[in-house]
Scaffold this motif. Structure first.
Motif, mmCIF file in Angstrom:
data_model
loop_
_atom_site.group_PDB
_atom_site.id
_atom_site.type_symbol
_atom_site.label_atom_id
_atom_site.label_comp_id
_atom_site.label_asym_id
_atom_site.label_seq_id
_atom_site.Cartn_x
_atom_site.Cartn_y
_atom_site.Cartn_z
ATOM 1 N N ILE A 44 11.069 -1.684 7.962
ATOM 2 C CA ILE A 44 10.092 -1.580 6.861
ATOM 3 C C ILE A 44 9.890 -2.939 6.201
ATOM 4 O O ILE A 44 8.757 -3.367 5.969
ATOM 5 N N GLN A 48 6.586 -5.165 5.752
ATOM 6 C CA GLN A 48 6.130 -5.658 4.440
ATOM 7 C C GLN A 48 5.881 -7.163 4.479
ATOM 8 O O GLN A 48 4.941 -7.662 3.870
ATOM 9 N N PRO A 64 -3.690 -6.828 8.213
ATOM 10 C CA PRO A 64 -2.293 -6.388 8.172
ATOM 11 C C PRO A 64 -2.086 -5.126 9.008
ATOM 12 O O PRO A 64 -3.021 -4.355 9.202
ATOM 13 N N ALA A 66 -1.113 -1.446 9.796
ATOM 14 C CA ALA A 66 -1.047 -0.194 9.031
ATOM 15 C C ALA A 66 0.132 0.636 9.526
ATOM 16 O O ALA A 66 0.385 0.701 10.731
ATOM 17 N N TRP A 67 0.876 1.233 8.599
ATOM 18 C CA TRP A 67 1.954 2.134 8.986
ATOM 19 C C TRP A 67 2.154 3.172 7.914
ATOM 20 O O TRP A 67 1.635 3.042 6.814
ATOM 21 N N ASP A 68 2.915 4.198 8.243
ATOM 22 C CA ASP A 68 3.124 5.336 7.363
ATOM 23 C C ASP A 68 4.571 5.290 6.874
ATOM 24 O O ASP A 68 5.482 5.090 7.677
ATOM 25 N N ALA A 78 8.391 10.156 7.198
ATOM 26 C CA ALA A 78 7.085 9.519 7.389
ATOM 27 C C ALA A 78 7.104 8.331 8.355
ATOM 28 O O ALA A 78 6.215 8.192 9.184
ATOM 29 N N VAL A 121 -3.959 7.035 14.095
ATOM 30 C CA VAL A 121 -4.966 6.840 13.048
ATOM 31 C C VAL A 121 -5.330 5.353 13.027
ATOM 32 O O VAL A 121 -6.477 4.964 13.159
ATOM 33 N N ARG A 122 -4.290 4.545 12.878
ATOM 34 C CA ARG A 122 -4.452 3.102 12.979
ATOM 35 C C ARG A 122 -3.072 2.465 13.206
ATOM 36 O O ARG A 122 -2.102 2.839 12.541
ATOM 37 N N PHE A 125 0.405 4.101 12.508
ATOM 38 C CA PHE A 125 0.177 5.294 11.693
ATOM 39 C C PHE A 125 -0.442 6.383 12.579
ATOM 40 O O PHE A 125 -1.527 6.203 13.100
ATOM 41 N N ARG B 40 6.502 15.338 2.385
ATOM 42 C CA ARG B 40 7.123 14.013 2.370
ATOM 43 C C ARG B 40 7.155 13.400 0.962
ATOM 44 O O ARG B 40 7.318 12.203 0.795
ATOM 45 N N ARG B 181 -7.539 7.577 5.234
ATOM 46 C CA ARG B 181 -7.771 7.230 6.645
ATOM 47 C C ARG B 181 -9.217 6.793 6.865
ATOM 48 O O ARG B 181 -9.490 5.703 7.326
ATOM 49 N N ASP B 245 13.629 -3.801 0.986
ATOM 50 C CA ASP B 245 12.431 -2.988 0.793
ATOM 51 C C ASP B 245 12.510 -2.085 -0.428
ATOM 52 O O ASP B 245 11.519 -1.824 -1.076
ATOM 53 N N TYR B 483 0.220 -8.941 -2.644
ATOM 54 C CA TYR B 483 1.645 -8.654 -2.426
ATOM 55 C C TYR B 483 2.513 -9.627 -3.210
ATOM 56 O O TYR B 483 3.541 -9.268 -3.793
ATOM 57 N N ALA B 526 -6.468 -9.236 2.759
ATOM 58 C CA ALA B 526 -6.374 -9.708 4.141
ATOM 59 C C ALA B 526 -7.149 -8.780 5.070
ATOM 60 O O ALA B 526 -7.316 -9.059 6.250
ATOM 61 N N ASP B 527 -7.600 -7.668 4.531
ATOM 62 C CA ASP B 527 -8.312 -6.694 5.359
ATOM 63 C C ASP B 527 -9.607 -6.292 4.649
ATOM 64 O O ASP B 527 -9.561 -5.755 3.542
ATOM 65 N N TRP B 531 -11.653 1.123 7.510
ATOM 66 C CA TRP B 531 -10.881 2.213 8.118
ATOM 67 C C TRP B 531 -9.390 2.043 7.785
ATOM 68 O O TRP B 531 -8.801 1.005 8.096
ATOM 69 N N THR B 532 -8.782 3.055 7.153
ATOM 70 C CA THR B 532 -7.352 3.036 6.819
ATOM 71 C C THR B 532 -6.942 1.672 6.261
ATOM 72 O O THR B 532 -5.989 1.051 6.727
ATOM 73 N N GLN B 534 -5.056 -0.158 4.096
ATOM 74 C CA GLN B 534 -3.907 -0.032 3.187
ATOM 75 C C GLN B 534 -3.833 -1.215 2.228
ATOM 76 O O GLN B 534 -3.267 -1.108 1.140
#
Lengths: 267, 618
Positions: A44, A48, A64, A66-68, A78, A121-122, A125, B40, B181, B245, B483, B526-527, B531-532, B534
């Protein structure tokens, strides 16, 4: 080996290869990122670091990864992904463990891939809705009368509690399905997770009111009979749920259920 | 029945799921919105248990009243009493209900629910399910929600993020949300909106909370006009495992069983801890508190660990101290196996062999959105020592409603129940209680609402505003990395407003947060994709964490006293006059600043008394 000694043998930098996919329809590709080694990194924190500075080894600025993820304590399920070929949670996967000597030819490279049995999904993810849909199909609940005060639930022995608790720790992560040779993206097989869940509810005094309906589902297409007994599921389960035992029990319950159905058919 | 009317629940942890079950059961269909599949949610992280008076404790002299008294005493009397009365008196039936739902509670030899001892009580009143009670309770409620989903009474919007409440003529008529998503932004109308989005740990960078607990949803309601109550009340747990983290809890039982806390006497000592001789170790808790040693009360342990690191004595000069159980006999280590395994999993070190490295971490937000309720005077039940008591009126439409009509706050997000500090194993209870007890209030409120709202324009306007906000973030071509900015926010908040607070340091932090707000205006994502994304979601949440951080700082500065989790080194005593009051912080949109008001806390049942934990001996 002490922490300090371990650290001194570490590389100053390491490479992470990530299997990327921009959206569900596009083709996957790999990208590599070189990162500075620090002690106590897990997968993780690696992700990050990439998110904060998404620049590939070629120096290219990219979107970047993407992750869940959510709890980062290996209890929400998750962040499951395929790390150096093995399906597991990214939070409990430590870099030092991946870089440990004797870990194979990959050397200093960490490879992260999305689970292959679920639609992407991406990037890392994936969509595990199928697992939740299956919980709906097997009626994964105890049919209580309602929320009004009606006293305690059925008494239970500590032994029965332990049996149920072992299954109830299932965090719907999907490791068992990723490792299962019978479970594919396109077939109907429901897999170990759902067989164990059905047995969990069938074991409860009130939950078993729906036992026959659950067994009907497990008798049908994608049910217990499609299990090839590879036993991979139980080996990869992070919560050590006795999955093969549950599948065995489901098989026995179905046999009895089928016989009962056969004799009741004429009535 | 509520013809055509639906209610929106945002958040699928214990509070959100309990609310969903109760509202759907009462007959109003629910749209359940959550950033993660509800199974979750962060509630899964709770390990210890859930408090409730029970038959065994009762026969030993315990009562619901005493549970209430412990909760008020623990909260340093900053909690409103009627909600705590009602919660603790409902607790036994909540446990029964969870038991009926099939939650695998640990059992006694005879098959009754087992109990354990927990902080803040001399009676066994904590029910537990293995070492993951929160997970088990969440699953129990998740299953009941699934049942209503199968019946068509609940529609889930999982991987959807709440962006704003939609207000029309002073009434909340729904929300704007985004699919995480596809990035589709849309409005969801609802006769009422229940916010159950948990705590705000991410404002402190790393905490024991999950990655979705960023306080952004709370901040979005705050910016829309819902005030915050006691945002300065943030619980810090003394022993967490600092991670790259996040921070993960290390149970107090490690110290209870004989674990010793120490640092090397020499600043910046980089030797292997096992090679540092006894004489060169500083067992600071044992030296400073010879009587209590490592078992000083939680807040003292937290502050001492913090101070020793501030002095530069932390491991390698950083923010960590040793929690050492290596000297304990094998049987004791075996007894601690479950918690030692957590340490080993996430650090790779075996704490049986190497001392653990720990540091205090932000753990729980007692404060949150300010809410109201309808009190109800009634005769006492057995155990209540007064001729008349005050609880909550069951089903009153305003229970746990924010001042924004139709907008409710449940669970950790709700500022009620815990006052200035929360007792262990009371969080799960308050979350479920909010949902189950106040769910009926939401249903009743929805019944009163017009069958169809004429808020089309308000919805369009609100959705358009969010679309523009997102686009602006994507188009921004500045120099600041979100970040990096978040990391700085976390460090600043942790340094200024956690364990020890002091005026000038907090003023400095306010100034830095003001600067960060300026820098935020020139961030660059950066994005830029659709689509998705984050990156976008993170950056947007950061923009909402900043005003929330300001509210925490402003309230912490204004409360010139020490109370519960709020410790001021410049005002070390509790000062009831004038601070036995709720801090109500509203957002002044014109000035883009927090505005503080004080509200009296009525004491209808239990009078104020000093909180003297740990000072009884001597």
């Amino acid at each position: 080996m002490s922490q300090t000694e371990t650290t001194s043998k570490r590389p100053s930098r390491f490479t992470v290869r990530v299997k990327r996919q921009d959206d569900p329809r596009s083709a996957p590709y790999f990208q590599a990122f070189e990162l500075e080694y620090r002690p106590n990194l897990n997968v993780i924190s690696i992700l990050q670091m990439i998110a904060a500075k998404p620049v590939t080894t070629e120096g290219k600025q990219v979107a970047p990864v993407a992750w869940d993820c959510n709890c980062l304590e290996e209890v929400c399920g998750a962040c499951t992904m395929v790390i150096n070929g093995k399906v597991r949670q990214a939070c409990s996967c430590l870099l030092d463990e991946l870089l440990a000597p004797g870990r194979g030819a990959s050397g200093e490279i960490v490879t992260l891939e999305p689970m292959s049995k679920f639609p992407v999904v991406r990037d890392l993810f994936v969509d595990r809705q199928r697992m939740f849909d299956n919980l709906l199909k097997i009626k994964a609940w105890v049919p209580i009368d309602g929320t009004h005060a009606r006293g305690p639930g059925p008494r239970e022995t500590q032994e029965a509690q332990e049996e149920r608790y072992a299954i109830s720790r299932c965090m719907t992560c999907g490791c068992c399905l990723e490792a299962c040779p019978q479970f594919t993206k396109d077939n109907m097989f429901r897999g170990a997770q759902i067989m164990a869940q059905a047995m969990y509810f069938n074991r409860h005094d009130t939950g078993k009111q729906l036992k026959d309906q659950r067994l009907d589902v497990l008798m049908g297409e994608g049910g217990v009979h499609d299990c090839g007994n590879a036993q991979n599921c139980v080996k990869v389960c992070p919560k050590e749920i006795p999955l093969t035992e549950a599948i065995g029990r489901a098989g026995r319950q179905i046999t009895v259920h089928a016989i009962k159905k056969f004799f009741n058919a004429g009535k | 029945m509520t013809q055509g009317k639906r209610v929106i629940v945002v958040g699928g942890g214990l509070a959100g799921l309990a609310a969903t079950v109760r509202i759907a059961e009462a007959g109003t269909p629910v749209d359940l919105v959550s950033m993660v599949p509800v199974k979750r949610s962060h509630s899964v992280c709770a390990q210890g248990g859930i408090n409730a008076c029970n038959d065994v404790a009762r026969q030993q002299g315990y009562s619901e009243w005493q549970h209430m008294d412990e909760t008020l005493y623990g909260g340093d009397f900053l909690n409103h009493q009627p909600p705590v009365y009602e919660m603790t008196h409902w607790a036994p039936r909540i446990i029964d209900l969870l038991d009926r739902m099939g939650v695998p509670f640990n059992r006694t030899t005879e098959g009754f629910r087992d109990l354990r001892l927990f902080g803040g009580s001399l009676f066994k009143r904590t029910h537990f399910a293995g070492a993951s009670t929160g997970q088990q309770l969440l699953y129990g409620l998740d299953e009941q929600v699934r049942r209503y989903e199968a019946e068509g009474k609940v529609t889930k919007y999982e991987f959807w993020e709440f962006l704003a409440p939609v207000m029309d003529e002073g009434v909340c008529r729904g929300i704007i949300a985004q699919d995480m998503r596809t990035m589709e932004i849309r409005s969801l109308p609802g006769a009422a909106v229940v916010m159950a989005t948990g705590g705000c740990g991410l404002i402190y960078g790393k905490s024991t909370m999950s990655m979705i607990c960023n306080g952004a949803a709370a901040a979005r309601c705050y910016i829309a006009g819902a005030p915050l109550g006691n945002p300065e009340m943030i619980q810090v747990h003394p022993t967490a495992i600092p991670g790259e983290d996040k921070c993960r809890l290390m149970s107090e039982s490690a110290r209870g069983e004989g674990g010793r806390v120490w640092v090397p006497r020499k600043k910046g000592d980089t030797r292997d801890p096992r090679k540092i001789p006894e004489a060169e170790r500083y067992y600071f808790l044992e030296e400073k508190y010879p009587k209590y040693g490592n078992l000083v009360p939680r807040d003292i342990a937290t502050r001492e660990i913090f101070w020793v690191c501030q002095e530069g004595l932390g491991i390698g000069g950083g923010n960590m101290v040793y929690l050492d159980i290596t000297h304990l006999p094998r049987e004791t280590k075996d007894k601690l196996a479950a918690i030692l395994e957590i340490y080993e999993t996430f650090t790779g070190d075996d704490p049986r062999e190497t001392p653990m490295k720990i540091f205090p971490a932000v753990h729980y937000s007692m404060g949150g959105l300010y809410t109201v309720y309808t009190p109800e005077e009634r005769p006492p039940v057995p155990g209540d020592p007064l001729p008349g008591v005050v609880g909550l009126k069951h089903g009153a439409p305003d229970n746990m409603m924010t001042p924004l009509k139709g907008l409710y706050a449940f669970g950790e997000l709700n500022y009620q129940y815990h006052g200035a500090t929360r007792l262990g194993a009371n969080a799960l209870l308050s979350c479920i209680f909010d949902g189950l007890f106040c769910g009926l209030s939401v249903h009743n409120y929805a019944l009163e609402q017009p069958a169809s709202s004429n808020s089309t324009a308000a919805f369009q306007q609100a959705a358009e505003k969010e679309k523009q906000k997102a686009q602006k973030l994507i188009d921004n071509q500045g120099e600041h990395n979100p970040y990096e900015l978040h990391q700085r926010l976390g460090l600043e908040m942790t340094a200024a407003a956690t364990v020890v607070k002091e005026e000038s340091r907090m003023q400095q932090a306010r100034e830095s947060v003001r600067q960060m707000k300026q820098q935020y205006k020139s961030i660059k994502l950066a994005d830029a994709g659709g689509w998705t994304n984050q990156n976008l979601m993170f950056a947007r949440a950061l923009g909402d964490m900043l005003p929330y951080a300001e509210a925490i700082l402003a309230a912490s500065i204004a409360r010139k006293e020490s109370r519960g989790s709020h410790y001021r080194s410049d005002y070390t005593q509790r000062v009831d006059d004038p601070f036995h009051k709720t801090t109500v912080v509203s957002y002044d949109s014109a000035a883009d600043e927090p505005k503080i008001d004080w509200e009296d806390i009525p004491l209808p049942m239990v009078p104020l008394r000093a909180r003297t934990y740990g000072k009884v001996e001597g």
